[in-house]
Design a protein around this motif. Structure first.
Motif, PDB file in Angstrom:
ATOM      1  N   ALA A  42      -3.684  -3.222  -4.703  1.00 41.74           N
ATOM      2  CA  ALA A  42      -3.305  -1.838  -5.006  1.00 41.74           C
ATOM      3  C   ALA A  42      -2.767  -1.628  -6.413  1.00 41.74           C
ATOM      4  O   ALA A  42      -2.557  -0.484  -6.832  1.00 41.74           O
ATOM      5  CB  ALA A  42      -2.257  -1.366  -3.990  1.00 41.74           C
TER       6      ALA A  42
ATOM      7  N   ALA B 244       0.838  -1.204   0.000  1.00 43.00           N
ATOM      8  CA  ALA B 244       0.000   0.000   0.000  1.00 43.00           C
ATOM      9  C   ALA B 244       0.875   1.257   0.000  1.00 43.00           C
ATOM     10  O   ALA B 244       0.577   2.234  -0.699  1.00 43.00           O
ATOM     11  CB  ALA B 244      -0.921  -0.003   1.224  1.00 43.00           C
TER      12      ALA B 244
ATOM     13  N   ALA C 175       2.382   1.783  -3.462  1.00 39.26           N
ATOM     14  CA  ALA C 175       1.381   2.354  -4.390  1.00 39.26           C
ATOM     15  C   ALA C 175       1.195   3.845  -4.102  1.00 39.26           C
ATOM     16  O   ALA C 175       1.090   4.659  -5.027  1.00 39.26           O
ATOM     17  CB  ALA C 175       0.058   1.603  -4.256  1.00 39.26           C
TER      18      ALA C 175
END
Ligand SMILES: C[S@@+](CC[C@H](N)C(=O)[O-])C[C@H]1O[C@@H](n2cnc3c(N)ncnc32)[C@H](O)[C@@H]1O
Length: 275
Positions: A250, A133, A136
């Motif tokens: 993601a 995460a 991303a």
């Protein structure tokens, strides 16, 4: 183990690795094929990319980057930065900073994030999900991540099979053996305790000098296994399907690149774009 304990036992492993990094080789370090994957993605932006490297992987740091590339590496280990971060051959202005990937700024300020084997260091699946995460969030909307994972096979293989292949000279080198052994000891789970890998090694190889003589391998390279001795550190080895599921949260998968070296299928590079 809580997060603080996890970090400190893991840091001890990388402290040991930093002292012997020259003896570690592919597939645990990237091969020319793996480096070429990063090179090709870096050249595809039509502008000099801003690159964030997780770790200090010299082969990546010193690849033939497009002129004007801005390279920033982040690693929590002062020893790895001191011993492994190259002093020559870097793009101009490249820096390596001491820092935790947990604190990566999610500012969309990177065109390219590269991680070679980084996910082996994190608890699977939660630690990996957190880092994915953050990667991303660190990427520009048209950015790319090139993440090389170490994966275990869909079906675990018996440790005896790995031992046979080792003694019969079927393995390309000691680092190939290490990755096979890590996965065999992991069995059907995504994590493996390094102390258990060391114990399995001692059973398979009671006499290192005999192994070195038989295969013509360097005893010092064989000795790199001792970074695992008694270590409570845990490496993560998901399957390739588990990786595909984790990254899909993601990212879109642009490509999965697999080299032609022995065990390359267990070291896929995922080329990803943020959703
Ligand atoms: C990039 S990984 C795998 C090594 C890789 N295959 C290579 O060739 O460089 C190893 C590095 O990750 C670093 N590391 C592990 N967890 C970290 C974290 N949470 N934050 C920052 N660095 C971390 C370790 O200190 C170590 O230098």
């Amino acid at each position: 183990m809580d997060a603080g304990d996890w970090a400190s036992v893991m840091d001890e492993v990388w402290r040991s690795h930093s002292r012997q990094w020259a003896l570690v080789g592919p597939p645990l370090r990237p091969s020319p094929f793996d480096v070429a994957v990063v090179h090709d993605v870096a050249g595809g932006f039509g502008r000099p990319p801003r690159v964030l490297l997780l770790g200090v992987t010299p082969e990546v740091a010193c690849l033939a980057w497009p002129v004007g590339t801005r390279l920033r590496a982040v690693d929590r280990s002062v020893e790895m930065i001191g011993e492994v971060w190259p002093r020559h051959g870097l793009p101009e202005g490249a820096v390596a900073e001491v820092g935790d990937w947990e604190a990566l700024p999610m500012d969309r300020g990177a065109d390219l994030v590269v991680a070679d084997g980084a996910f082996i260091c994190l608890p699977w699946p939660l630690g990996a999900a957190g880092l994915l995460a953050r990667v991303a969030g660190a990427l520009a909307p048209d950015g790319r991540a090139v993440l090389r994972f170490f994966v275990r096979p869909d079906r675990s293989e018996p440790i005896d099979q790995v031992a046979d292949d080792l003694w019969m000279g079927r393995l390309a080198g000691f680092n190939t053996f290490k990755l096979r052994l890590l996965a065999a000891v992991a069995g059907d789970g995504p994590q493996v305790r390094l102390a258990d890998v060391h114990e399995a090694f001692e059973q398979i190889v009671p006499d290192r000098a005999a192994l070195a003589r038989r295969l013509g391998w360097d005893l010092a390279v064989i000795g790199t296994i001792d970074a695992y001795r008694g270590s409570e550190a845990v490496y993560a080895l998901p399957t390739r399907d588990e990786v595909a599921l984790a990254v899909a949260v993601a990212f879109r998968v642009e490509a999965v690149c697999v080299g032609d070296y022995q065990l390359a299928e267990r070291c896929p590079s995922f080329v990803l774009s943020p959703r």
